[in-house]
Design a protein around this motif. Sequence first.
Motif, PDB file in Angstrom:
ATOM      1  N   GLU A  30       4.543 -40.529 -37.664  1.00 20.32           N
ATOM      2  CA  GLU A  30       4.314 -41.706 -36.829  1.00 20.32           C
ATOM      3  C   GLU A  30       3.073 -42.476 -37.272  1.00 20.32           C
ATOM      4  O   GLU A  30       3.039 -43.713 -37.185  1.00 20.32           O
ATOM      5  N   ALA A  31       2.062 -41.771 -37.779  1.00 17.02           N
ATOM      6  CA  ALA A  31       0.840 -42.450 -38.214  1.00 17.02           C
ATOM      7  C   ALA A  31       1.109 -43.354 -39.412  1.00 17.02           C
ATOM      8  O   ALA A  31       0.625 -44.495 -39.458  1.00 17.02           O
ATOM      9  N   VAL A  32       1.892 -42.882 -40.386  1.00 16.79           N
ATOM     10  CA  VAL A  32       2.204 -43.753 -41.526  1.00 16.79           C
ATOM     11  C   VAL A  32       3.053 -44.936 -41.073  1.00 16.79           C
ATOM     12  O   VAL A  32       2.947 -46.042 -41.620  1.00 16.79           O
ATOM     13  N   GLY A  33       3.870 -44.718 -40.038  1.00 15.30           N
ATOM     14  CA  GLY A  33       4.655 -45.826 -39.499  1.00 15.30           C
ATOM     15  C   GLY A  33       3.784 -46.883 -38.843  1.00 15.30           C
ATOM     16  O   GLY A  33       4.006 -48.080 -39.024  1.00 15.30           O
ATOM     17  N   VAL A  34       2.776 -46.441 -38.105  1.00 15.37           N
ATOM     18  CA  VAL A  34       1.863 -47.385 -37.449  1.00 15.37           C
ATOM     19  C   VAL A  34       1.095 -48.202 -38.489  1.00 15.37           C
ATOM     20  O   VAL A  34       0.987 -49.432 -38.392  1.00 15.37           O
ATOM     21  N   VAL A  35       0.555 -47.517 -39.505  1.00 13.11           N
ATOM     22  CA  VAL A  35      -0.217 -48.234 -40.526  1.00 13.11           C
ATOM     23  C   VAL A  35       0.698 -49.147 -41.339  1.00 13.11           C
ATOM     24  O   VAL A  35       0.303 -50.252 -41.732  1.00 13.11           O
ATOM     25  N   SER A  36       1.920 -48.700 -41.581  1.00 13.48           N
ATOM     26  CA  SER A  36       2.887 -49.559 -42.271  1.00 13.48           C
ATOM     27  C   SER A  36       3.129 -50.840 -41.476  1.00 13.48           C
ATOM     28  O   SER A  36       3.181 -51.942 -42.037  1.00 13.48           O
ATOM     29  N   TYR A  37       3.255 -50.704 -40.153  1.00 16.86           N
ATOM     30  CA  TYR A  37       3.423 -51.867 -39.275  1.00 16.86           C
ATOM     31  C   TYR A  37       2.245 -52.831 -39.428  1.00 16.86           C
ATOM     32  O   TYR A  37       2.419 -54.050 -39.540  1.00 16.86           O
ATOM     33  N   LEU A  38       1.045 -52.295 -39.447  1.00 15.42           N
ATOM     34  CA  LEU A  38      -0.157 -53.126 -39.578  1.00 15.42           C
ATOM     35  C   LEU A  38      -0.219 -53.815 -40.942  1.00 15.42           C
ATOM     36  O   LEU A  38      -0.678 -54.957 -41.045  1.00 15.42           O
ATOM     37  N   LEU A  39       0.227 -53.118 -41.978  1.00 14.77           N
ATOM     38  CA  LEU A  39       0.108 -53.663 -43.332  1.00 14.77           C
ATOM     39  C   LEU A  39       1.217 -54.649 -43.669  1.00 14.77           C
ATOM     40  O   LEU A  39       0.990 -55.632 -44.368  1.00 14.77           O
ATOM     41  N   ILE A  40       2.432 -54.386 -43.190  1.00 18.18           N
ATOM     42  CA  ILE A  40       3.518 -55.341 -43.430  1.00 18.18           C
ATOM     43  C   ILE A  40       3.182 -56.675 -42.761  1.00 18.18           C
ATOM     44  O   ILE A  40       3.418 -57.747 -43.316  1.00 18.18           O
ATOM     45  N   GLY A  41       2.619 -56.595 -41.563  1.00 20.63           N
ATOM     46  CA  GLY A  41       2.228 -57.814 -40.850  1.00 20.63           C
ATOM     47  C   GLY A  41       0.763 -58.157 -41.049  1.00 20.63           C
ATOM     48  O   GLY A  41       0.159 -58.787 -40.171  1.00 20.63           O
ATOM     49  N   PHE A  42       0.202 -57.765 -42.197  1.00 20.38           N
ATOM     50  CA  PHE A  42      -1.226 -57.977 -42.436  1.00 20.38           C
ATOM     51  C   PHE A  42      -1.585 -59.459 -42.330  1.00 20.38           C
ATOM     52  O   PHE A  42      -2.592 -59.824 -41.732  1.00 20.38           O
ATOM     53  N   TRP A  43      -0.742 -60.316 -42.925  1.00 25.27           N
ATOM     54  CA  TRP A  43      -0.960 -61.767 -42.794  1.00 25.27           C
ATOM     55  C   TRP A  43      -0.265 -62.221 -41.512  1.00 25.27           C
ATOM     56  O   TRP A  43       0.812 -62.828 -41.544  1.00 25.27           O
ATOM     57  N   PHE A  44      -0.889 -61.905 -40.384  1.00 28.29           N
ATOM     58  CA  PHE A  44      -0.224 -62.067 -39.094  1.00 28.29           C
ATOM     59  C   PHE A  44      -0.046 -63.519 -38.672  1.00 28.29           C
ATOM     60  O   PHE A  44       0.605 -63.803 -37.674  1.00 28.29           O
ATOM     61  N   LYS A  45      -0.617 -64.447 -39.430  1.00 32.68           N
ATOM     62  CA  LYS A  45      -0.405 -65.858 -39.106  1.00 32.68           C
ATOM     63  C   LYS A  45       0.907 -66.380 -39.698  1.00 32.68           C
ATOM     64  O   LYS A  45       1.333 -67.478 -39.367  1.00 32.68           O
ATOM     65  N   LYS A  46       1.513 -65.591 -40.583  1.00 28.86           N
ATOM     66  CA  LYS A  46       2.819 -65.945 -41.148  1.00 28.86           C
ATOM     67  C   LYS A  46       3.916 -65.439 -40.222  1.00 28.86           C
ATOM     68  O   LYS A  46       3.979 -64.248 -39.922  1.00 28.86           O
ATOM     69  N   ASP A  47       4.778 -66.327 -39.796  1.00 30.21           N
ATOM     70  CA  ASP A  47       5.856 -65.949 -38.890  1.00 30.21           C
ATOM     71  C   ASP A  47       6.782 -64.918 -39.529  1.00 30.21           C
ATOM     72  O   ASP A  47       7.236 -63.980 -38.869  1.00 30.21           O
ATOM     73  N   THR A  48       7.049 -65.073 -40.845  1.00 28.88           N
ATOM     74  CA  THR A  48       7.945 -64.143 -41.528  1.00 28.88           C
ATOM     75  C   THR A  48       7.350 -62.737 -41.588  1.00 28.88           C
ATOM     76  O   THR A  48       8.068 -61.741 -41.500  1.00 28.88           O
TER      77      THR A  48
END
Length: 653
Positions: free
Chosen positions: A147-165
């Motif tokens: 679950e921890a790698v999943g949480v960090v993956s979530y943060l990193l995939i959406g790292f550029w959080f101003k991009k809607d995509t």
Amino acid sequence: MNIETILLLIPLLPLAGCLAAGLLRHQVGRAGAHWITILAVGISFALSAYVAWEVFYNDLPVLNYSVYAWAITDGIRFEIGFLVDSLTALMMVVVTFVSLMVHIYTIGYMHDDDGYQRFFAYINLFTFAMLMLVMANNFLQLFFGWEAVGVVSYLLIGFWFKKDTAVKANLKAFLVNRVGDFGFLLGIAAVLMYMGSLDYAEVFAATPGVEDQTISIFPGIEWSLMTFICICLFIGAMGKSAQVPLHVWLPDSMEGPTPISALIHAATMVTAGIFMVARLSPMFEASDMALTFVMIIGAITALFMGMVGIVQNDIKRVVAYSTLSQLGYMTVALGVSAYSVAIFHLMTHAFFKALLFLAAGSVIIALHHKQDMREMGGLGRIMPVTAITAWLGSLALIGFPFFSGFYSKDLIIEAARYSDRAGSTFAWICVMLGVVITALYTFRMLYLTFHGKSRTDEETLSHAHESPLVVTVPLVLLAIPSVIIGYFTVEPLIFGGALADSITIRTVNDTMIEIADKFHGPAAFGFHGFVTPVFWLAMLGVAIATFVYLFRPDIANWARTRFHVIWKVLDRKYGFDELYQNGFAAGGLKLADGLSRGGDRTVIDGWLVNGSAHLVGRAAGVVRRFQSGFLYHYAFAMIIGLVAIVFAFVSLR
């Protein structure tokens, strides 16, 4: 320093680096953030390499111990502990080495990004989580790392959080993985319920005792308990390792920065499911049905996801679909009980796929973040180091003899060919066809990016240049194992029993026995590779890509028009996104809206909340009539009440 202290430092150093870069960012500054995190991962890699040396060359015995008890309830211990054997040692080296290369590469790639320090903190945290996962000696810690790698993956995939995509991509990854994790949690719960422990050693020892036990999922239908547990656990692997139909999140995750594509989606997180099944081999060996399910899912993923890569124009998405396909190959190996081969391909793939992702990132840097291969071409002359390393990674990917991918991929195909498991012929056909597909999309990517006529606009081309050393040095360091590591490790890992202390295979399922009789060393294996059908299938894919994309690019447009229906199916990725969006997601929203209208608004708000308020109001209106303020009214009511009490008392007597 004793071995237990070293093992504790390996995951805790990246955690400390994360805390320093994240919480003390104003004190350490940008340069301090990358120096602290790189130093933490670098030391962690050095210590991991030392542990691996002790395990493989100095015969360090298997270490299985508890660090501390997290909770004890009803006689069940929930612990944090380490299991260090050959499988753990191998995974620790792979995770820390690739992570170190990505950390160094990030200095160049994210140089001008506002979230520079936050990014380094995240990737250090990810390294900690992945190490906790692979070093676990029990299901509790495995689930924590999972679950921890999943949480960090979530943060990193959406790292550029101003991009809607990017926001949509990380939400998609989160939701799809929750589906897989639900199955994973059910499997762990069943393990605890029927085996009374979460410790690997105790569960493995208890497995033969419950092998013939059944479980009733639906009334009147009995399932093998081990089949149920293993399939539930593998559903978790399907989400994390992106197997059909839970694969849809991985291509969209390319919205994250390229270093994350290399770290998470090539070398570490997506291989967690492969590692988990190999680690739990004593359990999976108890269920032929579960292994057949694993094998068929892997075969479908290997072939059909590779086919989608042919029509992709985004350079990172081509590599992403290649990752899906190669994860399918690993899963096929697991399904035919060739666990050591699956781990071998996991290792070789980690190096050459991380290399290809980072090479793609180098191209993106040069072209000011353009990713469409139709706007590239001829970059090999401008970026020779990137082009050469990309070629080396590509040759490893297609399984060219003597490259690392050749040894691992060919062994998977051979294991599928010699397997007697139901459906193994289908799996063998899929992985054989996948060889052509892999070569075709790989060389299409090479030619469209580095060769032929330049299709880049003049302004972008005038600023294009080779990437700085912090980018190219990791490429070179990853290219070296991409070329040679298969040659030097195939014999000890596959035929020398180096993983024997961590993997259990029943003799009836061991497909590698017959292959071992025909193995005469890595050199002979490599030379023999030039005369096998696998090699000529790969060369067919290379030839098609060379003819079409170097000499007759018009044929690609003709084929797209001529086979429009097939192209459309592949371009729409077989309609999985539409199915999930218009089917499950839209259906879920309609169900939620119906429950909101019927349950929330009508029953709760209408009947319970507002209804009770109206009832109180009406009752108060009736009672209010008796509050006239005249004394004789109250006296009359008291007399009436007294008469009623007396009448009731007399009646009861």
